[in-house]
Design a protein around this motif. Structure first.
Motif, PDB file in Angstrom:
ATOM      1  N   SER A  64     113.543 -27.556 -40.424  1.00 20.80           N
ATOM      2  CA  SER A  64     113.787 -26.772 -39.215  1.00 20.80           C
ATOM      3  C   SER A  64     113.563 -27.582 -37.952  1.00 20.80           C
ATOM      4  O   SER A  64     114.285 -27.425 -36.962  1.00 20.80           O
ATOM      5  CB  SER A  64     112.886 -25.532 -39.206  1.00 20.80           C
ATOM      6  N   GLN A  65     112.560 -28.458 -37.960  1.00 19.06           N
ATOM      7  CA  GLN A  65     112.296 -29.260 -36.770  1.00 19.06           C
ATOM      8  C   GLN A  65     113.469 -30.172 -36.446  1.00 19.06           C
ATOM      9  O   GLN A  65     113.783 -30.408 -35.267  1.00 19.06           O
ATOM     10  CB  GLN A  65     111.022 -30.092 -36.957  1.00 19.06           C
ATOM     11  N   ARG A  66     114.135 -30.667 -37.470  1.00 20.67           N
ATOM     12  CA  ARG A  66     115.325 -31.488 -37.220  1.00 20.67           C
ATOM     13  C   ARG A  66     116.400 -30.670 -36.520  1.00 20.67           C
ATOM     14  O   ARG A  66     117.082 -31.165 -35.614  1.00 20.67           O
ATOM     15  CB  ARG A  66     115.871 -32.067 -38.531  1.00 20.67           C
ATOM     16  N   GLU A  67     116.564 -29.409 -36.935  1.00 18.71           N
ATOM     17  CA  GLU A  67     117.555 -28.555 -36.288  1.00 18.71           C
ATOM     18  C   GLU A  67     117.170 -28.254 -34.844  1.00 18.71           C
ATOM     19  O   GLU A  67     118.026 -28.237 -33.949  1.00 18.71           O
ATOM     20  CB  GLU A  67     117.726 -27.250 -37.076  1.00 18.71           C
ATOM     21  N   VAL A  68     115.893 -28.045 -34.614  1.00 17.77           N
ATOM     22  CA  VAL A  68     115.416 -27.811 -33.241  1.00 17.77           C
ATOM     23  C   VAL A  68     115.695 -29.039 -32.385  1.00 17.77           C
ATOM     24  O   VAL A  68     116.151 -28.927 -31.235  1.00 17.77           O
ATOM     25  CB  VAL A  68     113.910 -27.485 -33.232  1.00 17.77           C
ATOM     26  N   ASP A  69     115.451 -30.221 -32.925  1.00 14.20           N
ATOM     27  CA  ASP A  69     115.671 -31.460 -32.173  1.00 14.20           C
ATOM     28  C   ASP A  69     117.153 -31.632 -31.821  1.00 14.20           C
ATOM     29  O   ASP A  69     117.488 -32.071 -30.715  1.00 14.20           O
ATOM     30  CB  ASP A  69     115.188 -32.667 -32.980  1.00 14.20           C
ATOM     31  N   VAL A  70     118.035 -31.289 -32.752  1.00 16.92           N
ATOM     32  CA  VAL A  70     119.479 -31.401 -32.501  1.00 16.92           C
ATOM     33  C   VAL A  70     119.893 -30.439 -31.387  1.00 16.92           C
ATOM     34  O   VAL A  70     120.609 -30.826 -30.450  1.00 16.92           O
ATOM     35  CB  VAL A  70     120.276 -31.106 -33.794  1.00 16.92           C
ATOM     36  N   ILE A  71     119.446 -29.195 -31.473  1.00 14.79           N
ATOM     37  CA  ILE A  71     119.788 -28.205 -30.444  1.00 14.79           C
ATOM     38  C   ILE A  71     119.180 -28.598 -29.103  1.00 14.79           C
ATOM     39  O   ILE A  71     119.807 -28.437 -28.040  1.00 14.79           O
ATOM     40  CB  ILE A  71     119.297 -26.795 -30.853  1.00 14.79           C
TER      41      ILE A  71
ATOM     42  N   ASP B 279     107.804 -15.716 -49.522  1.00 16.42           N
ATOM     43  CA  ASP B 279     106.419 -15.358 -49.268  1.00 16.42           C
ATOM     44  C   ASP B 279     106.172 -15.162 -47.776  1.00 16.42           C
ATOM     45  O   ASP B 279     106.899 -15.698 -46.928  1.00 16.42           O
ATOM     46  CB  ASP B 279     105.480 -16.460 -49.790  1.00 16.42           C
ATOM     47  N   ARG B 280     105.119 -14.410 -47.469  1.00 19.78           N
ATOM     48  CA  ARG B 280     104.797 -14.112 -46.069  1.00 19.78           C
ATOM     49  C   ARG B 280     104.602 -15.379 -45.251  1.00 19.78           C
ATOM     50  O   ARG B 280     105.062 -15.468 -44.110  1.00 19.78           O
ATOM     51  CB  ARG B 280     103.528 -13.257 -46.007  1.00 19.78           C
ATOM     52  N   GLU B 281     103.942 -16.380 -45.821  1.00 17.59           N
ATOM     53  CA  GLU B 281     103.674 -17.613 -45.072  1.00 17.59           C
ATOM     54  C   GLU B 281     104.976 -18.319 -44.675  1.00 17.59           C
ATOM     55  O   GLU B 281     105.090 -18.865 -43.569  1.00 17.59           O
ATOM     56  CB  GLU B 281     102.814 -18.569 -45.911  1.00 17.59           C
ATOM     57  N   ILE B 282     105.939 -18.299 -45.576  1.00 17.47           N
ATOM     58  CA  ILE B 282     107.228 -18.930 -45.286  1.00 17.47           C
ATOM     59  C   ILE B 282     107.960 -18.146 -44.211  1.00 17.47           C
ATOM     60  O   ILE B 282     108.552 -18.720 -43.293  1.00 17.47           O
ATOM     61  CB  ILE B 282     108.080 -19.031 -46.562  1.00 17.47           C
ATOM     62  N   ASP B 283     107.917 -16.830 -44.298  1.00 17.13           N
ATOM     63  CA  ASP B 283     108.596 -15.991 -43.316  1.00 17.13           C
ATOM     64  C   ASP B 283     107.994 -16.187 -41.928  1.00 17.13           C
ATOM     65  O   ASP B 283     108.712 -16.215 -40.923  1.00 17.13           O
ATOM     66  CB  ASP B 283     108.495 -14.524 -43.731  1.00 17.13           C
ATOM     67  N   GLU B 284     106.686 -16.345 -41.856  1.00 18.76           N
ATOM     68  CA  GLU B 284     106.039 -16.591 -40.565  1.00 18.76           C
ATOM     69  C   GLU B 284     106.480 -17.935 -39.986  1.00 18.76           C
ATOM     70  O   GLU B 284     106.692 -18.062 -38.773  1.00 18.76           O
ATOM     71  CB  GLU B 284     104.522 -16.549 -40.723  1.00 18.76           C
ATOM     72  N   ALA B 285     106.626 -18.921 -40.848  1.00 16.11           N
ATOM     73  CA  ALA B 285     107.107 -20.232 -40.385  1.00 16.11           C
ATOM     74  C   ALA B 285     108.546 -20.129 -39.886  1.00 16.11           C
ATOM     75  O   ALA B 285     108.929 -20.771 -38.906  1.00 16.11           O
ATOM     76  CB  ALA B 285     107.006 -21.254 -41.505  1.00 16.11           C
ATOM     77  N   ARG B 286     109.343 -19.322 -40.556  1.00 13.36           N
ATOM     78  CA  ARG B 286     110.718 -19.081 -40.102  1.00 13.36           C
ATOM     79  C   ARG B 286     110.727 -18.585 -38.655  1.00 13.36           C
ATOM     80  O   ARG B 286     111.512 -19.060 -37.820  1.00 13.36           O
ATOM     81  CB  ARG B 286     111.377 -18.009 -40.967  1.00 13.36           C
ATOM     82  N   LEU B 287     109.874 -17.620 -38.371  1.00 16.04           N
ATOM     83  CA  LEU B 287     109.827 -17.039 -37.037  1.00 16.04           C
ATOM     84  C   LEU B 287     109.440 -18.074 -35.994  1.00 16.04           C
ATOM     85  O   LEU B 287     109.948 -18.069 -34.868  1.00 16.04           O
ATOM     86  CB  LEU B 287     108.849 -15.866 -37.003  1.00 16.04           C
ATOM     87  N   THR B 288     108.536 -18.976 -36.359  1.00 15.09           N
ATOM     88  CA  THR B 288     108.105 -20.021 -35.436  1.00 15.09           C
ATOM     89  C   THR B 288     109.276 -20.909 -35.026  1.00 15.09           C
ATOM     90  O   THR B 288     109.481 -21.182 -33.834  1.00 15.09           O
ATOM     91  CB  THR B 288     107.009 -20.896 -36.084  1.00 15.09           C
ATOM     92  N   TYR B 289     110.056 -21.337 -35.981  1.00 14.45           N
ATOM     93  CA  TYR B 289     111.160 -22.242 -35.675  1.00 14.45           C
ATOM     94  C   TYR B 289     112.367 -21.507 -35.112  1.00 14.45           C
ATOM     95  O   TYR B 289     113.133 -22.073 -34.333  1.00 14.45           O
ATOM     96  CB  TYR B 289     111.508 -23.070 -36.912  1.00 14.45           C
ATOM     97  N   ARG B 290     112.517 -20.253 -35.464  1.00 15.14           N
ATOM     98  CA  ARG B 290     113.571 -19.450 -34.831  1.00 15.14           C
ATOM     99  C   ARG B 290     113.263 -19.294 -33.345  1.00 15.14           C
ATOM    100  O   ARG B 290     114.161 -19.378 -32.507  1.00 15.14           O
ATOM    101  CB  ARG B 290     113.662 -18.087 -35.513  1.00 15.14           C
ATOM    102  N   HIS B 291     111.987 -19.100 -33.036  1.00 17.06           N
ATOM    103  CA  HIS B 291     111.577 -19.008 -31.638  1.00 17.06           C
ATOM    104  C   HIS B 291     111.830 -20.329 -30.916  1.00 17.06           C
ATOM    105  O   HIS B 291     112.267 -20.348 -29.757  1.00 17.06           O
ATOM    106  CB  HIS B 291     110.096 -18.646 -31.560  1.00 17.06           C
TER     107      HIS B 291
END
Length: 227
Positions: free
Chosen positions: A71-78, A119-131
């Motif tokens: 996800s961080q790679r995608e954030v860096d590209v955007i 899992d909940r932990e993965i979903d929370e990480a999703r929200l972090t990078y979506r933000h």
């Protein structure tokens, strides 16, 4: 005297960690989060199962690390697109089309990162990078509103949330493992991905583009009465 790891030991530990993450990423790319079982990851990485637990206390911790790295790679590209000097409308269009095309290169992995039950932990990480992605889109929206290209009556954070939610939701069907419409190994598949990316980007841009001055081709009411 406290024990101090040698450079050789540090390098070996770092290499093991990279191998574990690479193995986990590969497995998720093949079958989603269920494939990233610790024992399976250890086998692919060429390590003992206990060695994996030295670096990651649980499967969830390992999967969160995989999600974070990708996800961080995608954030860096955007982020690079958001900071470019192009017109805001062009940057927004490019950001969306780029995200869609990159996701479609590895559909199974992208589906796991965006939509697959987890899992909940993965979903929370999703929200972090979506933000984090939303923050980059919000910067483009602010620039577009400042230049007059984007409508000013929508808050930048709301616009960014709608745009990011829109292009990620639009990808769920195309990314689904059950969808056989996109085969990037064929020219037609590549063309279909390009068309998909363009349509999603156009829809996202339409959300914020400044509305044209209202014009009417209808005759005034009094004139219509006289005719």
């Amino acid at each position: 005297m406290a024990y101090r790891r040698t450079d050789h030991v540090e390098a070996r530990l770092a290499d093991n960690r990279k191998r574990i993450l690479a193995a986990a990423r590969s497995l998720v790319s093949e079958g989603g989060w269920p494939e990233a079982r610790v024992g399976h990851v250890a086998s692919v990485a060429g390590l003992a199962t206990g060695s994996v637990y030295r670096y990651f206390p649980s499967k969830a911790d390992l999967c969160v690390e995989v999600l974070a790295a990708v996800s961080q790679r995608e954030v860096d590209v955007i982020s690079a697109i958001a900071q470019a000097q192009d017109a805001p409308r062009d940057r927004l269009h490019t950001a969306v089309t780029t995200f869609v095309k990159r996701a479609m290169r590895n559909r199974r992995l992208a589906y796991a990162l965006i939509a697959e039950p987890c899992d909940r932990e993965i979903d929370e990480a999703r929200l972090t990078y979506r933000h984090a992605i939303s923050q980059q889109i919000m910067q483009i929206v602010r620039d577009g509103q400042a230049s007059g290209d984007f409508r000013p009556d929508i808050g930048p954070s709301i616009a960014a949330t709608v745009i990011v939610g829109g292009f990620m939701e639009s990808l769920i069907g195309p990314l689904s493992p059950l969808n056989a419409d996109f085969s990037t190994s064929e020219g037609a598949g590549i063309e279909a991905v390009g068309k998909l990316a363009g349509q999603i980007a156009e829809a996202c841009c339409a959300t914020v583009l400044a509305l044209p001055t209202a014009r009417t081709t209808r005759l005034p009411l009094e004139t219509r009465r006289q005719t």
